[in-house]
Design a protein around this motif. Structure first.
Motif: not given
Length: 294
Positions: A41-49, A60-69
């Protein structure tokens, strides 16, 4: 820069549902997993969970990162495959998972052919239930594995994995030799030998019998097809048995074509399709499966 290992933990959390399950799958403590996800989360700079008590949900940001992961991890597999392709040939460990009837039939000839054609490969086989293969591939305990489904119980898509067809098998109704039966409808009053509840074989038997208008009456439960065939030959009931498991049936039983087919595929991580070791394995397995089918 996002840490790839932490991206894998995020994907595991989506698949497994809880921090505790992710910890168990990766031999970490729950605290260590939480710390790694917090670092992501710190690396992404946004709350993921979002945490509510002991439960976590994706933002929502976590879901975006999941797709890109998923895309990132597949790209890494493709990169590894491309680098392996510029070497002299398939080499190094090749960890293969296969179910028992395949280990006994199509796999040995494939292993012999691979060993002769690519002596630098270190072939490592694990006998594994097909249901356990996807997790072993994701956890990188396997490089390729055999999975299967049935036309009456098709598998759901897995975004982390790819696969290619290997074998389309006849499934048999195994009955005692002296039983007068021509098809599934003739077996409605017979005792059945079935796999354990929760297994694919158990579900397929229920669906095939249901389509014929009855619920099977279970006398024995056995998950090993050799044991199943022995029980059928002893007059203890009837069962469904795929062709790979019935290539050398014992005396005292009869095999009738069942109204379903089993479909076996070679599965691997998404992006690994062009890895030289994986392509060599697929080619060897297909040659062996073709010989067996003939």
């Amino acid at each position: 820069m996002l840490d790839v290992r932490r991206l894998r933990l995020l994907r595991d959390l989506d698949r497994l549902g809880t921090i505790a399950a992710v910890a168990a799958a990766n031999t970490y403590t729950p605290s260590a997993v939480s710390q790694q996800l917090a670092a992501l989360e710190r690396e992404a700079g946004v709350a993921l969970l979002e945490r509510t008590g002991r439960r976590v949900a994706f933002t929502p940001a976590g879901r975006v990162l999941l797709r890109h992961a998923a895309t990132v991890l597949a790209a890494l597999e493709e990169t590894d495959a491309a680098l392996a392709a510029v070497r002299s040939g398939p080499a190094g460990p090749l960890r293969i998972g296969a179910f028992p009837s395949a280990v006994r039939t199509v796999l040995p000839a494939a292993l012999v052919a691979l060993g002769r054609a690519h002596p630098a490969l270190e072939l490592l086989v694990s006998e594994l239930d097909p249901a356990a293969v996807p997790a072993a591939l994701r956890d990188r305990r396997l490089d390729a594995g055999l999975v299967h489904d049935y036309d009456v119980a098709p598998a759901t898509a897995d975004t982390d994995l790819d696969s290619v067809p290997l074998l389309d098998e006849t499934v048999h109704l195994a009955t005692p030799a002296d039983l007068d039966a021509e098809g599934i409808a003739d077996l409605r009053d017979q005792p059945w030998i079935m796999a354990s509840p929760g297994t694919l074989c158990h579900e397929v038997t229920l669906r095939v019998c249901s389509a014929a208008g009855f619920t099977p009456r279970v006398r024995h439960r056995a998950d090993d097809f050799t044991a199943v065939l022995a029980l059928v030959a002893a007059g203890q009931g009837v069962s469904l048995v795929p062709q790979l498991a019935a290539d050398r049936p014992p005396a005292g039983l009869r095999l009738i074509t069942a109204p379903t087919r089993r479909r076996t595929r070679v599965a691997f991580r998404r992006g690994a399709a062009e890895h030289p070791a994986v392509t060599a394995l697929i080619a060897a397995l297909r040659t062996s499966a073709l010989t067996f089918a003939r």
